[in-house]
Design a protein around this motif. Sequence first.
Motif, PDB file in Angstrom:
ATOM      1  N   ALA A 124       0.823  -1.213   0.000  1.00  0.00           N
ATOM      2  CA  ALA A 124       0.000   0.000   0.000  1.00  0.00           C
ATOM      3  C   ALA A 124       0.857   1.263   0.000  1.00  0.00           C
ATOM      4  CB  ALA A 124      -0.928  -0.002   1.213  1.00  0.00           C
ATOM      5  N   ALA A 125       2.002   1.214   0.689  1.00  0.00           N
ATOM      6  CA  ALA A 125       2.899   2.368   0.703  1.00  0.00           C
ATOM      7  C   ALA A 125       3.506   2.589  -0.675  1.00  0.00           C
ATOM      8  CB  ALA A 125       3.992   2.166   1.746  1.00  0.00           C
ATOM      9  N   TRP A 126       3.881   1.503  -1.340  1.00  0.00           N
ATOM     10  CA  TRP A 126       4.397   1.630  -2.710  1.00  0.00           C
ATOM     11  C   TRP A 126       3.322   2.186  -3.645  1.00  0.00           C
ATOM     12  CZ3 TRP A 126       9.266   0.793  -4.748  1.00  0.00           C
ATOM     13  CH2 TRP A 126      10.222   0.265  -3.873  1.00  0.00           C
ATOM     14  N   ALA A 127       2.090   1.742  -3.467  1.00  0.00           N
ATOM     15  CA  ALA A 127       0.990   2.254  -4.290  1.00  0.00           C
ATOM     16  C   ALA A 127       0.759   3.736  -4.015  1.00  0.00           C
ATOM     17  CB  ALA A 127      -0.277   1.453  -4.034  1.00  0.00           C
ATOM     18  N   ASP A 153       5.043   7.460   6.024  1.00  0.00           N
ATOM     19  CA  ASP A 153       4.693   7.152   7.413  1.00  0.00           C
ATOM     20  C   ASP A 153       3.504   6.207   7.336  1.00  0.00           C
ATOM     21  OD1 ASP A 153       4.188   6.997  10.081  1.00  0.00           O
ATOM     22  OD2 ASP A 153       3.749   9.127  10.360  1.00  0.00           O
ATOM     23  N   GLY A 154       3.737   4.931   7.622  1.00  0.00           N
ATOM     24  CA  GLY A 154       2.698   3.935   7.372  1.00  0.00           C
ATOM     25  C   GLY A 154       2.487   3.798   5.876  1.00  0.00           C
ATOM     26  N   ASP A 155       1.262   4.060   5.428  1.00  0.00           N
ATOM     27  CA  ASP A 155       0.952   3.968   4.000  1.00  0.00           C
ATOM     28  C   ASP A 155       0.739   5.336   3.369  1.00  0.00           C
ATOM     29  OD1 ASP A 155       1.030   1.219   4.305  1.00  0.00           O
ATOM     30  OD2 ASP A 155      -1.126   1.038   4.631  1.00  0.00           O
ATOM     31  N   GLU A 156       1.269   6.380   4.016  1.00  0.00           N
ATOM     32  CA  GLU A 156       1.093   7.745   3.519  1.00  0.00           C
ATOM     33  C   GLU A 156       2.448   8.348   3.151  1.00  0.00           C
ATOM     34  OE1 GLU A 156      -0.430  12.143   5.117  1.00  0.00           O
ATOM     35  OE2 GLU A 156      -0.692  10.346   6.340  1.00  0.00           O
ATOM     36  N   VAL A 157       2.503   8.984   1.994  1.00  0.00           N
ATOM     37  CA  VAL A 157       3.727   9.670   1.572  1.00  0.00           C
ATOM     38  C   VAL A 157       3.841  10.981   2.331  1.00  0.00           C
ATOM     39  CG1 VAL A 157       4.937  10.767  -0.351  1.00  0.00           C
ATOM     40  CG2 VAL A 157       3.710   8.615  -0.714  1.00  0.00           C
ATOM     41  N   THR A 158       4.925  11.155   3.060  1.00  0.00           N
ATOM     42  CA  THR A 158       5.130  12.372   3.840  1.00  0.00           C
ATOM     43  C   THR A 158       6.019  13.387   3.140  1.00  0.00           C
ATOM     44  OG1 THR A 158       6.976  11.323   5.017  1.00  0.00           O
ATOM     45  CG2 THR A 158       4.789  11.186   6.034  1.00  0.00           C
ATOM     46  N   GLY A 162      15.988  -1.848  -9.142  1.00  0.00           N
ATOM     47  CA  GLY A 162      16.433  -2.793  -8.128  1.00  0.00           C
ATOM     48  C   GLY A 162      15.324  -3.332  -7.256  1.00  0.00           C
ATOM     49  N   HIS A 163      14.097  -2.880  -7.478  1.00  0.00           N
ATOM     50  CA  HIS A 163      12.948  -3.359  -6.701  1.00  0.00           C
ATOM     51  C   HIS A 163      11.811  -3.700  -7.664  1.00  0.00           C
ATOM     52  CE1 HIS A 163      14.444  -2.681  -2.609  1.00  0.00           C
ATOM     53  NE2 HIS A 163      15.072  -1.636  -3.114  1.00  0.00           N
ATOM     54  N   GLU A 164      12.132  -4.512  -8.645  1.00  0.00           N
ATOM     55  CA  GLU A 164      11.161  -4.879  -9.676  1.00  0.00           C
ATOM     56  C   GLU A 164       9.920  -5.532  -9.072  1.00  0.00           C
ATOM     57  OE1 GLU A 164      11.137  -7.286 -13.958  1.00  0.00           O
ATOM     58  OE2 GLU A 164      12.979  -7.110 -12.777  1.00  0.00           O
ATOM     59  N   GLU A 165      10.072  -6.170  -7.929  1.00  0.00           N
ATOM     60  CA  GLU A 165       8.939  -6.862  -7.312  1.00  0.00           C
ATOM     61  C   GLU A 165       7.830  -5.904  -6.889  1.00  0.00           C
ATOM     62  OE1 GLU A 165      11.699  -5.787  -3.878  1.00  0.00           O
ATOM     63  OE2 GLU A 165      11.877  -6.393  -5.980  1.00  0.00           O
ATOM     64  N   HIS A 166       8.133  -4.605  -6.780  1.00  0.00           N
ATOM     65  CA  HIS A 166       7.124  -3.629  -6.377  1.00  0.00           C
ATOM     66  C   HIS A 166       6.611  -2.787  -7.549  1.00  0.00           C
ATOM     67  CE1 HIS A 166       7.254  -4.379  -2.097  1.00  0.00           C
ATOM     68  NE2 HIS A 166       8.569  -4.335  -2.116  1.00  0.00           N
ATOM     69  N   LEU A 167       7.059  -3.098  -8.753  1.00  0.00           N
ATOM     70  CA  LEU A 167       6.622  -2.310  -9.909  1.00  0.00           C
ATOM     71  C   LEU A 167       5.101  -2.358 -10.059  1.00  0.00           C
ATOM     72  CD1 LEU A 167       7.203  -0.624 -12.412  1.00  0.00           C
ATOM     73  CD2 LEU A 167       7.660  -2.742 -13.671  1.00  0.00           C
ATOM     74  N   ALA A 170      -0.117   0.300  -9.952  1.00  0.00           N
ATOM     75  CA  ALA A 170      -1.503   0.281  -9.472  1.00  0.00           C
ATOM     76  C   ALA A 170      -1.864   1.631  -8.850  1.00  0.00           C
ATOM     77  CB  ALA A 170      -1.698  -0.844  -8.466  1.00  0.00           C
ATOM     78  N   GLY A 171      -0.953   2.184  -8.065  1.00  0.00           N
ATOM     79  CA  GLY A 171      -1.195   3.498  -7.481  1.00  0.00           C
ATOM     80  C   GLY A 171      -1.122   4.615  -8.504  1.00  0.00           C
ATOM     81  N   TYR A 172      -0.257   4.443  -9.489  1.00  0.00           N
ATOM     82  CA  TYR A 172      -0.083   5.450 -10.544  1.00  0.00           C
ATOM     83  C   TYR A 172      -1.364   5.589 -11.364  1.00  0.00           C
ATOM     84  CZ  TYR A 172       2.543   8.068 -14.123  1.00  0.00           C
ATOM     85  OH  TYR A 172       3.000   9.028 -14.980  1.00  0.00           O
ATOM     86  N   GLY A 173      -2.032   4.467 -11.603  1.00  0.00           N
ATOM     87  CA  GLY A 173      -3.351   4.504 -12.221  1.00  0.00           C
ATOM     88  C   GLY A 173      -3.374   4.852 -13.684  1.00  0.00           C
ATOM     89  N   ALA A 174      -2.375   4.426 -14.442  1.00  0.00           N
ATOM     90  CA  ALA A 174      -2.349   4.677 -15.883  1.00  0.00           C
ATOM     91  C   ALA A 174      -1.627   3.536 -16.570  1.00  0.00           C
ATOM     92  CB  ALA A 174      -1.642   6.001 -16.187  1.00  0.00           C
TER      93      ALA A 174
END
Length: 248
Positions: A79-82, A163-168, A191-196, A201-205
């Motif tokens: 969720a933080a990555w998203a 901070d948690g799932d929020e971008v600060t 280097g973190h392809e697993e989170h692409l 999903a968060g980017y939404g495009a």
Amino acid sequence: MDEVEVVVAHCERVTLRVGDVFLKVDADQARVDAEVEAMSLAPVPTPEVLWRRPPVLAIAALAGTTLGSLGGPSTGSPAAWAAAGAAIRRLHDAPLPPRPGRAGRSIAALAAELDEECGSLVTDGVLPAGLVARNRRVAEAALRPWTPAFTHGDLQIAHVFVDGDEVTGIIDWSEAGRGDALYDLATFTLGHEEHLGDVIAGYGADVDLDVIRAWWSLRSLLVVRWLAGHGFDPFAPGCEVDVLRSRM
């Protein structure tokens, strides 16, 4: 304060931390001008500028922690990555800034720089010719027309705080300006392809994954020698050379 922490130090700039204040010392005042301007225009959280006395820029520390680091494990949830992906999308959808950024180099300039760097990597014996050639072919997909967006230009994972799932906040805006949005997405997920998938999903495009992968190769090829010459280790596990090897 009982200590001063050296965050980054090389011949171009130095960043120090004293308590909750970061002091950025940069001999290139145009670069600092670009950073302050970009932070004032970006529609995402950025550090507060406390004061500026050239060549020093003082900014406040952000709340939260980074999502991780290149070569290290991610400490953030999906969720933080998203959430980071959503913040990047807000930036890319914002009105264009007045300056071109690092992600806005022309196709011709990038191709010429890439050819020169690939030649040096092989001639200097830094990387095997086969590894360079394979990644040079992968990088071709990034050399295509693109629509300018408001880009950060150096959106490393360590530059995004949550901070948690929020971008600060997002730090280090000296390379910001008009550029290729997929360069930012590739730099952030390097280097973190697993989170692409989480980021997109968060980017939404719709995103061209071949271009993202091409930027991973292109960016890594261009920085290996610079990093090695400025006190960093691109050969460390999970870093740029491992990214290049993963394309094989």
